[in-house]
Design an enzyme around this catalytic site. Sequence first.
Site, PDB file in Angstrom:
ATOM      1  N   LYS A 288       0.863  -1.179   0.000  1.00 57.53           N
ATOM      2  CA  LYS A 288       0.000   0.000   0.000  1.00 57.53           C
ATOM      3  C   LYS A 288       0.902   1.232   0.000  1.00 57.53           C
ATOM      4  O   LYS A 288       1.789   1.359   0.853  1.00 57.53           O
ATOM      5  CB  LYS A 288      -0.903  -0.010   1.244  1.00 57.53           C
ATOM      6  CG  LYS A 288      -1.998   1.029   1.211  1.00 57.53           C
ATOM      7  CD  LYS A 288      -3.087   0.683   0.176  1.00 57.53           C
ATOM      8  CE  LYS A 288      -4.284   1.589   0.300  1.00 57.53           C
ATOM      9  NZ  LYS A 288      -5.090   1.284   1.495  1.00 57.53           N
ATOM     10  N   HIS A 289       0.701   2.117  -0.953  1.00 62.97           N
ATOM     11  CA  HIS A 289       1.513   3.321  -1.070  1.00 62.97           C
ATOM     12  C   HIS A 289       3.006   3.001  -1.086  1.00 62.97           C
ATOM     13  O   HIS A 289       3.801   3.610  -0.359  1.00 62.97           O
ATOM     14  CB  HIS A 289       1.178   4.323   0.029  1.00 62.97           C
ATOM     15  CG  HIS A 289      -0.225   4.828  -0.028  1.00 62.97           C
ATOM     16  ND1 HIS A 289      -0.772   5.423  -1.154  1.00 62.97           N
ATOM     17  CD2 HIS A 289      -1.226   4.791   0.886  1.00 62.97           C
ATOM     18  CE1 HIS A 289      -2.027   5.747  -0.921  1.00 62.97           C
ATOM     19  NE2 HIS A 289      -2.338   5.369   0.306  1.00 62.97           N
ATOM     20  N   ASN A 431      13.003   5.385   7.824  1.00 66.19           N
ATOM     21  CA  ASN A 431      13.535   4.323   8.674  1.00 66.19           C
ATOM     22  C   ASN A 431      12.555   3.155   8.711  1.00 66.19           C
ATOM     23  O   ASN A 431      11.354   3.347   8.819  1.00 66.19           O
ATOM     24  CB  ASN A 431      13.763   4.837  10.097  1.00 66.19           C
ATOM     25  CG  ASN A 431      14.979   5.739  10.188  1.00 66.19           C
ATOM     26  OD1 ASN A 431      16.032   5.441   9.657  1.00 66.19           O
ATOM     27  ND2 ASN A 431      14.818   6.869  10.892  1.00 66.19           N
ATOM     28  N   PHE A 486      21.515   0.610  11.238  1.00 65.82           N
ATOM     29  CA  PHE A 486      21.859   0.356  12.643  1.00 65.82           C
ATOM     30  C   PHE A 486      20.962   1.139  13.591  1.00 65.82           C
ATOM     31  O   PHE A 486      20.347   2.144  13.218  1.00 65.82           O
ATOM     32  CB  PHE A 486      23.328   0.656  12.918  1.00 65.82           C
ATOM     33  CG  PHE A 486      23.763   2.089  12.677  1.00 65.82           C
ATOM     34  CD1 PHE A 486      23.273   3.145  13.434  1.00 65.82           C
ATOM     35  CD2 PHE A 486      24.722   2.375  11.717  1.00 65.82           C
ATOM     36  CE1 PHE A 486      23.693   4.450  13.239  1.00 65.82           C
ATOM     37  CE2 PHE A 486      25.153   3.677  11.508  1.00 65.82           C
ATOM     38  CZ  PHE A 486      24.643   4.715  12.260  1.00 65.82           C
ATOM     39  N   ASP A 491      17.319   2.721  22.429  1.00 66.33           N
ATOM     40  CA  ASP A 491      15.877   2.881  22.673  1.00 66.33           C
ATOM     41  C   ASP A 491      15.017   2.134  21.648  1.00 66.33           C
ATOM     42  O   ASP A 491      13.988   1.538  22.005  1.00 66.33           O
ATOM     43  CB  ASP A 491      15.483   4.361  22.713  1.00 66.33           C
ATOM     44  CG  ASP A 491      15.926   5.148  21.490  1.00 66.33           C
ATOM     45  OD1 ASP A 491      16.564   4.560  20.585  1.00 66.33           O
ATOM     46  OD2 ASP A 491      15.634   6.362  21.428  1.00 66.33           O
ATOM     47  N   HIS A 537      14.903   5.377   0.367  1.00 67.95           N
ATOM     48  CA  HIS A 537      14.289   6.698   0.552  1.00 67.95           C
ATOM     49  C   HIS A 537      13.293   7.015  -0.550  1.00 67.95           C
ATOM     50  O   HIS A 537      13.247   6.325  -1.551  1.00 67.95           O
ATOM     51  CB  HIS A 537      15.369   7.776   0.574  1.00 67.95           C
ATOM     52  CG  HIS A 537      16.200   7.745   1.827  1.00 67.95           C
ATOM     53  ND1 HIS A 537      17.519   8.117   1.861  1.00 67.95           N
ATOM     54  CD2 HIS A 537      15.894   7.349   3.079  1.00 67.95           C
ATOM     55  CE1 HIS A 537      17.992   7.977   3.100  1.00 67.95           C
ATOM     56  NE2 HIS A 537      17.011   7.514   3.847  1.00 67.95           N
TER      57      HIS A 537
END
Length: 537
Positions: A288-289, A431, A486, A491, A537
């Site tokens: 999708k998209h 990302n 990476f 977190d 990207h």
Amino acid sequence: MSGSTPADIRPIARALLSVSDKTGLVPFAQALAAKGIALVSTGGTRKALAEAGLEVSDVSDLTGFPEMMDGRVKTLHPGVHGGILAIRDDAGHRASMDEHGILPIDLVVVNLYPFEATVARGAGYDDCVENIDIGGPAMIRAAAKNHADVAVVVDPASYATVLADIEEKGGTSLATRRKLAQLAYARTATYDGAIAAWFAEVEAKENAEAAAESRVFGGRLAEALRYGENPHQSAAFYVGGPARPGVATARQLQGKALSYNNLNDTDAAFEAVAEFDPARAPAVVIVKHANPCGVAEGETLVEAYRKALACDPTSAFGGIVALNRTLDADAARAIVDIFTEVIVAPDATEEAAAIVGAKKNLRLLVTGGLPDPRGGGLAVKSLAGGYLVQSRDNAVVDHMALKVVTKRAPTAKELADLAFAFRVVKHVKSNAIVYAKDLATVGIGAGQMSRVDSARIAAHKARDAAEAAGNAEPLTRGSVVASDAFFPFADGLITAIEAGATAVIQPGGSIRDADVIAAADAAGIAMVFTGIRHFRH
């Protein structure tokens, strides 16, 4: 046709035909001859016409020279180019033609040595060079330049246009000759671009670090589209470059016309599903998209589809479904249960095509094969005033040396899921974070500015999918996670651990790798580094 002929109509008295692609040649030449047009030809084209019973002169009759040097020199002569380039209304040009016995050539029909096809079949260097046409492009360009008087045809698809003009008007109109000239220059530009690209590829093999001093990109109109990404943008689909199974090779078996976004998303889906070897297992990708929203392998295509759909059934609505094997009836029935824009597969059974055919707007494309994810080639992106050009991302996880960096190594099952997840994450916008379990995605986070947000979004969507399915907990419990690059901080990894991931695959290479590894060890999970990044990207 006499004085009633409009000023821009040019009757055709003589046509020169020299083609590699002989599709439709004989009927076209027969139609010309029936109008009293003299035919001149060369080599194999002349032989084909003569064998069809047509009266055809050899180009040597115009030049006074035989073909020589294995046919390299036959049309590069004033007897040919003078007849093409002469301006008919110029007294000086007419005097030169009379003085040197040059006959006018009013129609040039030329298509070129099959250089692109020669390269595509993997021919050697000398063979490729020998298939670089010289005389053909020279005649095409000459005729196109003199389109005020001469018509040029570079594609059998234009035969009907020329014959219609002759039949209706007694010759070719200026509008037709201009259009044919545009097609001619586009063809020679594309042809020269292919040759330049091939030379650049040859040089790159000898010096991988060297960028070509200049690049040319060309394409042939496959379809004019209603609009682009948005209704106020115009768009068209052009086919060009090295042959690669996909949207450029696809046959649309049924459904309404494809849009710009359909084509873009279908290409993304089919390239993603090609990562999954059909000899290993059936696989399905739902996009999708331009982002995968569900990917799975299964014992059958229908099982793979249902597992992929379970990842994010909400986003799958109105999506693109790509399969790595021939679409069968069971898979077709499952896919048409929800609104789907496009199904694309290497092939489809008659029964499956009939099932899809009941949905009149649903497009079904068959490509004839899968693209090789290891294949080379270029990826091109336009920028203001230029282009970004890079080699295709053809790194595949099967060829990567995975390095275990934690105290605990992944189990065999985790390792299989890790490889699966890394195949998927390659095709998710950065990302990118992908959770996978039992060879199926269970959470995908795409296109976020921070990696931790992608990890959170993927986990959140997994919880939503579990709630919709009535499951007590999300499928990320006991899953593995893949990251396209990476973890810059621990977190993002901690978020994945909290979602239930037990193993991680990532490129590594952060200055904080030690902190990330320590967090993995503290949680008792396994982590492997690939050393290869998959930014998209």
